[in-house]
Design a protein around this motif. Structure first.
Motif, PDB file in Angstrom:
ATOM      1  N   ASN A  53       0.831  -1.208   0.000  1.00 46.03           N
ATOM      2  CA  ASN A  53       0.000   0.000   0.000  1.00 46.03           C
ATOM      3  C   ASN A  53       0.863   1.254   0.000  1.00 46.03           C
ATOM      4  O   ASN A  53       0.565   2.228  -0.701  1.00 46.03           O
ATOM      5  CB  ASN A  53      -0.944   0.012   1.198  1.00 46.03           C
ATOM      6  N   VAL A  54       1.938   1.248   0.779  1.00 48.90           N
ATOM      7  CA  VAL A  54       2.840   2.408   0.787  1.00 48.90           C
ATOM      8  C   VAL A  54       3.433   2.586  -0.607  1.00 48.90           C
ATOM      9  O   VAL A  54       3.460   3.694  -1.148  1.00 48.90           O
ATOM     10  CB  VAL A  54       3.959   2.255   1.846  1.00 48.90           C
ATOM     11  N   HIS A  55       3.907   1.490  -1.199  1.00 51.46           N
ATOM     12  CA  HIS A  55       4.509   1.562  -2.533  1.00 51.46           C
ATOM     13  C   HIS A  55       3.525   2.113  -3.561  1.00 51.46           C
ATOM     14  O   HIS A  55       3.880   2.935  -4.393  1.00 51.46           O
ATOM     15  CB  HIS A  55       5.010   0.186  -2.970  1.00 51.46           C
ATOM     16  N   GLN A  56       2.278   1.667  -3.516  1.00 50.12           N
ATOM     17  CA  GLN A  56       1.293   2.062  -4.521  1.00 50.12           C
ATOM     18  C   GLN A  56       0.664   3.423  -4.278  1.00 50.12           C
ATOM     19  O   GLN A  56       0.298   4.104  -5.231  1.00 50.12           O
ATOM     20  CB  GLN A  56       0.185   1.007  -4.607  1.00 50.12           C
ATOM     21  N   HIS A  57       0.524   3.822  -3.010  1.00 47.03           N
ATOM     22  CA  HIS A  57      -0.297   5.002  -2.731  1.00 47.03           C
ATOM     23  C   HIS A  57       0.408   6.162  -2.030  1.00 47.03           C
ATOM     24  O   HIS A  57      -0.082   7.285  -2.115  1.00 47.03           O
ATOM     25  CB  HIS A  57      -1.513   4.597  -1.884  1.00 47.03           C
ATOM     26  N   ALA A  58       1.484   5.914  -1.305  1.00 42.60           N
ATOM     27  CA  ALA A  58       2.053   6.970  -0.463  1.00 42.60           C
ATOM     28  C   ALA A  58       2.707   8.066  -1.292  1.00 42.60           C
ATOM     29  O   ALA A  58       3.393   7.801  -2.276  1.00 42.60           O
ATOM     30  CB  ALA A  58       3.067   6.387   0.513  1.00 42.60           C
ATOM     31  N   GLU A  59       2.484   9.304  -0.867  1.00 47.16           N
ATOM     32  CA  GLU A  59       3.124  10.475  -1.458  1.00 47.16           C
ATOM     33  C   GLU A  59       3.595  11.360  -0.316  1.00 47.16           C
ATOM     34  O   GLU A  59       2.988  11.342   0.744  1.00 47.16           O
ATOM     35  CB  GLU A  59       2.124  11.233  -2.336  1.00 47.16           C
ATOM     36  N   PRO A  60       4.600  12.087  -0.340  1.00 44.64           N
ATOM     37  CA  PRO A  60       5.447  12.448  -1.470  1.00 44.64           C
ATOM     38  C   PRO A  60       6.580  11.445  -1.732  1.00 44.64           C
ATOM     39  O   PRO A  60       7.227  11.514  -2.762  1.00 44.64           O
ATOM     40  CB  PRO A  60       6.025  13.789  -1.045  1.00 44.64           C
ATOM     41  N   ASP A  61       6.817  10.523  -0.802  1.00 45.80           N
ATOM     42  CA  ASP A  61       7.908   9.564  -1.007  1.00 45.80           C
ATOM     43  C   ASP A  61       7.478   8.185  -0.533  1.00 45.80           C
ATOM     44  O   ASP A  61       6.374   8.002  -0.037  1.00 45.80           O
ATOM     45  CB  ASP A  61       9.189  10.017  -0.283  1.00 45.80           C
ATOM     46  N   LYS A  62       8.341   7.224  -0.697  1.00 42.14           N
ATOM     47  CA  LYS A  62       8.041   5.831  -0.308  1.00 42.14           C
ATOM     48  C   LYS A  62       8.802   5.417   0.951  1.00 42.14           C
ATOM     49  O   LYS A  62       8.831   4.251   1.293  1.00 42.14           O
ATOM     50  CB  LYS A  62       8.390   4.872  -1.451  1.00 42.14           C
ATOM     51  N   VAL A  79       3.167   0.180  10.229  1.00 46.31           N
ATOM     52  CA  VAL A  79       3.949   0.815   9.169  1.00 46.31           C
ATOM     53  C   VAL A  79       3.613   2.294   9.191  1.00 46.31           C
ATOM     54  O   VAL A  79       2.444   2.684   9.075  1.00 46.31           O
ATOM     55  CB  VAL A  79       3.649   0.192   7.790  1.00 46.31           C
ATOM     56  N   HIS A  80       4.647   3.113   9.347  1.00 43.32           N
ATOM     57  CA  HIS A  80       4.499   4.573   9.360  1.00 43.32           C
ATOM     58  C   HIS A  80       5.040   5.102   8.036  1.00 43.32           C
ATOM     59  O   HIS A  80       6.137   4.743   7.622  1.00 43.32           O
ATOM     60  CB  HIS A  80       5.298   5.167  10.534  1.00 43.32           C
ATOM     61  N   ASP A  81       4.232   5.922   7.355  1.00 40.75           N
ATOM     62  CA  ASP A  81       4.725   6.587   6.143  1.00 40.75           C
ATOM     63  C   ASP A  81       4.432   8.081   6.237  1.00 40.75           C
ATOM     64  O   ASP A  81       3.794   8.521   7.189  1.00 40.75           O
ATOM     65  CB  ASP A  81       4.139   5.952   4.871  1.00 40.75           C
ATOM     66  N   HIS A  82       4.899   8.855   5.263  1.00 39.00           N
ATOM     67  CA  HIS A  82       4.794  10.317   5.325  1.00 39.00           C
ATOM     68  C   HIS A  82       3.530  10.873   4.667  1.00 39.00           C
ATOM     69  O   HIS A  82       3.345  12.092   4.641  1.00 39.00           O
ATOM     70  CB  HIS A  82       6.041  10.943   4.700  1.00 39.00           C
ATOM     71  N   ALA A 122       3.427  14.565  10.014  1.00 40.12           N
ATOM     72  CA  ALA A 122       4.398  13.461   9.908  1.00 40.12           C
ATOM     73  C   ALA A 122       3.850  12.269   9.128  1.00 40.12           C
ATOM     74  O   ALA A 122       4.575  11.318   8.887  1.00 40.12           O
ATOM     75  CB  ALA A 122       4.829  13.021  11.302  1.00 40.12           C
ATOM     76  N   GLY A 123       2.564  12.296   8.758  1.00 42.19           N
ATOM     77  CA  GLY A 123       2.007  11.202   7.982  1.00 42.19           C
ATOM     78  C   GLY A 123       0.987  10.409   8.764  1.00 42.19           C
ATOM     79  O   GLY A 123       0.120  10.960   9.432  1.00 42.19           O
ATOM     80  N   LYS A 124       1.101   9.068   8.680  1.00 38.78           N
ATOM     81  CA  LYS A 124       0.142   8.201   9.349  1.00 38.78           C
ATOM     82  C   LYS A 124       0.817   6.896   9.747  1.00 38.78           C
ATOM     83  O   LYS A 124       1.910   6.573   9.287  1.00 38.78           O
ATOM     84  CB  LYS A 124      -1.042   7.890   8.432  1.00 38.78           C
ATOM     85  N   VAL A 125       0.115   6.144  10.588  1.00 40.88           N
ATOM     86  CA  VAL A 125       0.544   4.803  10.976  1.00 40.88           C
ATOM     87  C   VAL A 125      -0.630   3.872  10.712  1.00 40.88           C
ATOM     88  O   VAL A 125      -1.763   4.153  11.122  1.00 40.88           O
ATOM     89  CB  VAL A 125       0.930   4.734  12.471  1.00 40.88           C
ATOM     90  N   VAL A 126      -0.363   2.778   9.999  1.00 44.40           N
ATOM     91  CA  VAL A 126      -1.359   1.726   9.792  1.00 44.40           C
ATOM     92  C   VAL A 126      -0.824   0.505  10.534  1.00 44.40           C
ATOM     93  O   VAL A 126       0.346   0.163  10.402  1.00 44.40           O
ATOM     94  CB  VAL A 126      -1.569   1.419   8.298  1.00 44.40           C
ATOM     95  N   TRP A 127      -1.672  -0.148  11.322  1.00 47.26           N
ATOM     96  CA  TRP A 127      -1.212  -1.208  12.216  1.00 47.26           C
ATOM     97  C   TRP A 127      -2.214  -2.364  12.262  1.00 47.26           C
ATOM     98  O   TRP A 127      -3.368  -2.211  11.896  1.00 47.26           O
ATOM     99  CB  TRP A 127      -0.998  -0.659  13.627  1.00 47.26           C
ATOM    100  N   PHE A 128      -1.737  -3.494  12.728  1.00 47.51           N
ATOM    101  CA  PHE A 128      -2.607  -4.621  13.058  1.00 47.51           C
ATOM    102  C   PHE A 128      -1.999  -5.375  14.224  1.00 47.51           C
ATOM    103  O   PHE A 128      -0.803  -5.265  14.501  1.00 47.51           O
ATOM    104  CB  PHE A 128      -2.860  -5.547  11.848  1.00 47.51           C
ATOM    105  N   THR A 129      -2.850  -6.108  14.939  1.00 40.47           N
ATOM    106  CA  THR A 129      -2.381  -6.873  16.093  1.00 40.47           C
ATOM    107  C   THR A 129      -2.681  -8.354  15.904  1.00 40.47           C
ATOM    108  O   THR A 129      -3.649  -8.732  15.249  1.00 40.47           O
ATOM    109  CB  THR A 129      -3.036  -6.401  17.411  1.00 40.47           C
TER     110      THR A 129
END
Length: 179
Positions: A53-62, A79-82, A122-129
């Motif tokens: 998902n980060v590779h396909q959707h995240a902007e401005p960088d990966k 996973v935290h992305d910007h 700073a972006g977002k964090v997507v998580w699972f437990t």
């Protein structure tokens, strides 16, 4: 006994297809180190989906950070992305012919819980437990003690002589005792 209540592992990377396999191996190795082999398959699958998902959707960088945290009886993979945009599960996730859009539905199906939280600029964090197996001690079978009263190769008592007595003997007598 002192036990470690929390364990954490963090990896920073660029979410490129060539790196996803490396991160899967890192996650697998870390979970093996923590004796959580039963969680490897689900954790590796989930981290693959989140990195894709980060590779396909995240902007401005990966650039992103993968974090594993074991806290008592629960493993959290995040996973935290910007990119500040939160993920939106696809409505076609149940479409059997769709070639994409099922990642979050898959994570929802095998995880205990999942979510996403914004982190401002700073972006977002997507998580699972995932529930971690309880840390039960491994039973070690009792082994016979050689020379014990219950049996073993030493059935006859071995005479004991103090070291001082052995050292005071003449050389010929000492070699006879040693041999």
């Amino acid at each position: 006994m002192i036990s470690q209540a929390s364990r954490q592992c963090t990896v920073e990377l660029q979410a490129l297809p060539s790196r996803i396999g490396q991160v899967r191996r890192i996650v697998s190795a870390q979970l093996r180190y923590w004796n959580l082999d039963s969680l490897i398959e689900k954790a590796a699958l989930g981290v693959t989906e989140l990195l894709t998902n980060v590779h396909q959707h995240a902007e401005p960088d990966k650039v992103c950070t993968v974090e594993l945290e074991l806290l008592l009886d629960r493993l959290t993979v995040s996973v935290h992305d910007h990119d500040p945009r939160l993920p939106v599960p696809k409505a076609n996730a149940s479409d059997a012919l769709a070639t994409s859009g099922r990642g979050l539905a898959l994570i929802e199906a095998f995880s205990e819980s999942w979510g996403a939280r914004p982190q401002g600029d700073a972006g977002k964090v997507v998580w699972f437990t995932l529930p971690a197996p309880s840390a039960t001690p491994i039973a070690i079978p009792a082994l016979p003690v050689y020379g014990a009263a219950t049996g073993g190769p030493f059935t006859e008592p071995v005479p004991f002589e103090p070291v001082d007595t052995v050292l005071e003997r003449p050389a010929a007598a000492r070699s006879a005792v040693a041999g």
